[in-house]
Scaffold this active site. Structure first.
Site, PDB file in Angstrom:
ATOM      1  N   CYS A 164      -6.580  23.067  70.486  1.00  0.00           N
ATOM      2  CA  CYS A 164      -6.322  24.170  71.420  1.00  0.00           C
ATOM      3  C   CYS A 164      -6.093  23.594  72.807  1.00  0.00           C
ATOM      4  O   CYS A 164      -6.593  22.517  73.150  1.00  0.00           O
ATOM      5  CB  CYS A 164      -7.518  25.120  71.422  1.00  0.00           C
ATOM      6  SG  CYS A 164      -7.440  26.429  72.651  1.00  0.00           S
ATOM      7  N   HIS A 165      -5.383  24.336  73.633  1.00  0.00           N
ATOM      8  CA  HIS A 165      -5.152  23.903  75.012  1.00  0.00           C
ATOM      9  C   HIS A 165      -6.485  23.659  75.738  1.00  0.00           C
ATOM     10  O   HIS A 165      -6.570  22.798  76.615  1.00  0.00           O
ATOM     11  CB  HIS A 165      -4.330  24.967  75.744  1.00  0.00           C
ATOM     12  CG  HIS A 165      -3.650  24.452  76.946  1.00  0.00           C
ATOM     13  ND1 HIS A 165      -2.391  23.898  76.918  1.00  0.00           N
ATOM     14  CD2 HIS A 165      -4.078  24.342  78.223  1.00  0.00           C
ATOM     15  CE1 HIS A 165      -2.071  23.495  78.125  1.00  0.00           C
ATOM     16  NE2 HIS A 165      -3.070  23.764  78.944  1.00  0.00           N
ATOM     17  N   THR A 166      -7.512  24.384  75.328  1.00  0.00           N
ATOM     18  CA  THR A 166      -8.816  24.233  75.998  1.00  0.00           C
ATOM     19  C   THR A 166      -9.447  22.866  75.704  1.00  0.00           C
ATOM     20  O   THR A 166     -10.171  22.319  76.545  1.00  0.00           O
ATOM     21  CB  THR A 166      -9.758  25.387  75.586  1.00  0.00           C
ATOM     22  OG1 THR A 166      -9.082  26.618  75.830  1.00  0.00           O
ATOM     23  CG2 THR A 166     -11.051  25.361  76.364  1.00  0.00           C
ATOM     24  N   HIS A 175     -12.732  23.028  68.553  1.00  0.00           N
ATOM     25  CA  HIS A 175     -13.442  24.300  68.325  1.00  0.00           C
ATOM     26  C   HIS A 175     -12.617  25.261  67.481  1.00  0.00           C
ATOM     27  O   HIS A 175     -12.840  26.463  67.523  1.00  0.00           O
ATOM     28  CB  HIS A 175     -13.795  24.944  69.672  1.00  0.00           C
ATOM     29  CG  HIS A 175     -12.599  25.261  70.527  1.00  0.00           C
ATOM     30  ND1 HIS A 175     -11.899  24.293  71.209  1.00  0.00           N
ATOM     31  CD2 HIS A 175     -11.963  26.427  70.769  1.00  0.00           C
ATOM     32  CE1 HIS A 175     -10.900  24.859  71.852  1.00  0.00           C
ATOM     33  NE2 HIS A 175     -10.898  26.164  71.595  1.00  0.00           N
ATOM     34  N   GLU A 176     -11.631  24.715  66.738  1.00  0.00           N
ATOM     35  CA  GLU A 176     -10.753  25.583  65.943  1.00  0.00           C
ATOM     36  C   GLU A 176     -10.733  25.016  64.518  1.00  0.00           C
ATOM     37  O   GLU A 176      -9.723  24.508  64.042  1.00  0.00           O
ATOM     38  CB  GLU A 176      -9.346  25.556  66.590  1.00  0.00           C
ATOM     39  CG  GLU A 176      -8.517  26.777  66.328  1.00  0.00           C
ATOM     40  CD  GLU A 176      -7.239  26.794  67.159  1.00  0.00           C
ATOM     41  OE1 GLU A 176      -7.049  27.735  67.944  1.00  0.00           O
ATOM     42  OE2 GLU A 176      -6.400  25.875  67.014  1.00  0.00           O
ATOM     43  N   CYS A 215      -9.877  30.181  67.018  1.00  0.00           N
ATOM     44  CA  CYS A 215      -9.659  30.377  68.466  1.00  0.00           C
ATOM     45  C   CYS A 215      -8.347  31.102  68.766  1.00  0.00           C
ATOM     46  O   CYS A 215      -8.315  32.309  68.895  1.00  0.00           O
ATOM     47  CB  CYS A 215      -9.733  29.071  69.252  1.00  0.00           C
ATOM     48  SG  CYS A 215      -9.588  29.398  71.040  1.00  0.00           S
ATOM     49  N   CYS A 230     -25.462  36.599  67.426  1.00  0.00           N
ATOM     50  CA  CYS A 230     -26.803  36.606  66.818  1.00  0.00           C
ATOM     51  C   CYS A 230     -27.164  37.986  66.290  1.00  0.00           C
ATOM     52  O   CYS A 230     -28.064  38.125  65.464  1.00  0.00           O
ATOM     53  CB  CYS A 230     -27.852  36.124  67.814  1.00  0.00           C
ATOM     54  SG  CYS A 230     -28.254  37.337  69.102  1.00  0.00           S
ATOM     55  N   CYS A 252     -25.393  41.315  72.277  1.00  0.00           N
ATOM     56  CA  CYS A 252     -24.905  41.717  70.949  1.00  0.00           C
ATOM     57  C   CYS A 252     -25.208  43.185  70.675  1.00  0.00           C
ATOM     58  O   CYS A 252     -24.408  43.907  70.096  1.00  0.00           O
ATOM     59  CB  CYS A 252     -25.542  40.855  69.861  1.00  0.00           C
ATOM     60  SG  CYS A 252     -24.794  39.221  69.681  1.00  0.00           S
TER      61      CYS A 252
END
Ligand code: NAD
Ligand code: AHE
Ligand code: ZN
Length: 383
Positions: free
Chosen positions: A48-50, A70-71, A177, A100, A106
């Site tokens: 990802c770009h992040t 993270h993907e 993501c 959670c 949440c």
């Protein structure tokens, strides 16, 4: 094969030793999951770009050395005590936006942002404040609660969701993501049905916003990008118009968009991370009701600005993370939409790389004709 449960696993991972340097493929030791944790064999991960943003050193939360990513998509290898939401062998997607189901956030029903593990996640640590990765005697930080650039990773039980094992992990990893972020941001915007939309930045995230706007029957979907190659991509995903701001002569992109929409857009989305673009995205909103959703991630120190009058006169500046999607509750539904053909995912994959060539995947991303590069972690189809 002998069980690895309860044992440290040595495997390959792409390590970011310091900001601004290429990743380094290393042998890393991955400790077993502790209570409330899950160890996952990662089969595929998107870039990802992040990931690039944090590697560049522009992320205020960036800590090194670290395992980015993270993907991901993978299979549960083992679980720690007290884990009841996933089991060994489940096909899973790690979630950088945890859920959670018990914290104030949440339970609020107002946001997908969970507070259970966010503080330690931002420090590159597991919820108990420690790390599970070691390389050459040095501990490595976790990233966004996921660290999918490793063949094995450990995540909180709140940061993982089981998906239908019939779904291709090679593609479903992208729901971790980019696709979910854009599609969720559009489809979860109250009142977006049948409206006019502008999408700044036609990468994976922007295309996903376009896809979501199309799904909601938006009548005008204007894609804006400085790269002309993105015009065909935008049209393919449902954009009705394409504007390249560098080809407008003396006219500003804001004036152009207001002219095209009889006074401005109902909804706009920034998918660039550029604060000047974020201002444009707000100022082309229709007076009285236009809503601008900031999705792009800006570098440390960057700030947004506009005349307060823009807000006084009814434009709304908001933002979203992971498209407002609650991962554990909602991701399986998006996977089902993918499997039924309602949600495009395969179409985003333009490049593939093996783990040992992951730096070439970052080069692909910078070249301007890559939507997503999927990294094969080296296990073949052995799921
Ligand atoms: P990408 O690099 O693939 O796409 C960005 C696009 O913006 C490119 O096509 C580029 O040409 C275009 N662009 C650059 N400058 C522009 C300008 N001045 N005007 C118009 N277009 C311009 O990136 P991506 O993976 O799609 O991610 C987009 C952004 O979203 C990044 O900042 C990323 O970090 C962020 N992001 C945020 C979330 C979230 O949850 N909020 C999730 C994923 C990604
Ligand atoms: N760490 C940065 C911000 C980075 C950021 O905004 N991340 C997005 C996800 S980008 C995914 O590709 C996000 O979800 N933010 C909300 C959150 O809780 O992290 C900073 O500025 O400190
Ligand atoms: Zn991302």
């Amino acid at each position: 094969m002998a069980s690895t449960e309860g044992k440290t696993i040595t495997c390959k991972a792409a390590v970011a030793w310091e900001a601004g340097k290429p990743l380094s493929i290393e042998d890393v030791e991955v400790a077993p999951p502790r209570a409330g944790e899950v160890r996952i064999k990662i089969l595929y991960t998107g870039i990802c770009h992040t990931d690039d943003y944090t590697l560049s050193g522009k992320d205020p939360e960036g800590v090194f050395p670290v395992i980015l990513g993270h993907e991901g998509g993978g299979v549960v290898e083992s679980v720690g005590e007290g884990v009841d939401n996933v089991k060994v062998g489940d096909h899973v997607v790690p979630l950088y936006t945890a859920e959670c189901k018990e914290c104030k956030m949440c339970k609020s029903g107002k946001t997908n942002l969970c507070s259970a593990v966010r503080a330690t996640q931002g420090q590159g640590l597991m919820p108990d404040g420690t790390k599970r990765f070691t390389c050459k005697g040095q501990e490595l930080h976790h990233f966004m609660g996921c660290s999918t650039f490793s063949q094995y990773t450990v995540v909180s039980k709140y940061s993982v969701v089981a998906i239908d094992p019939k779904a291709s992990l090679e593609k479903a990893c992208l729901l971790g993501c980019g696709i979910t972020t854009g599609y969720g941001a559009a489809t979860k915007s109250p009142g977006i049905e049948g409206s006019t939309v502008a999408v700044f930045g036609v990468g994976c995230v922007g295309l996903s916003v376009i896809q979501g706007a199309r799904a909601k029957g938006c009548t005008k979907i204007i894609a804006i990008d400085i790269n002309d190659k993105k015009k065909d991509w935008a049209k393919k995903f449902g954009a009705t118009d394409f504007v390249n701001p560098t080809q407008l002569g003396d006219q500003s992109v804001v004036d152009k968009l207001i002219e095209m929409t009889d006074g401005g857009l109902d909804f706009t989305f920034d998918c660039t991370g550029n604060v000047q673009v974020m201002r444009q995205a707000l100022e082309c909103c229709h007076k009285g009701w236009g809503v601008c959703n900031i999705i792009g991630v800006a570098p440390a120190g960057a700030e947004i600005a506009t005349r307060p009058f823009q807000l006084v006169t009814g434009r709304v500046w908001k933002g979203s993370a992971f498209g407002g999607v609650k991962g554990r509750s909602e991701l399986p539904g998006l996977v089902a939409d993918y499997q039924s053909g309602k949600l495009w995912v395969d179409q985003f994959v333009t490049h593939h790389q093996p783990l040992d060539k992951i730096n070439a995947g970052f080069d692909d991303m910078h070249a301007g004709d890559c939507i997503r590069c999927v990294v094969d972690m080296g296990f073949g189809d052995a799921q």
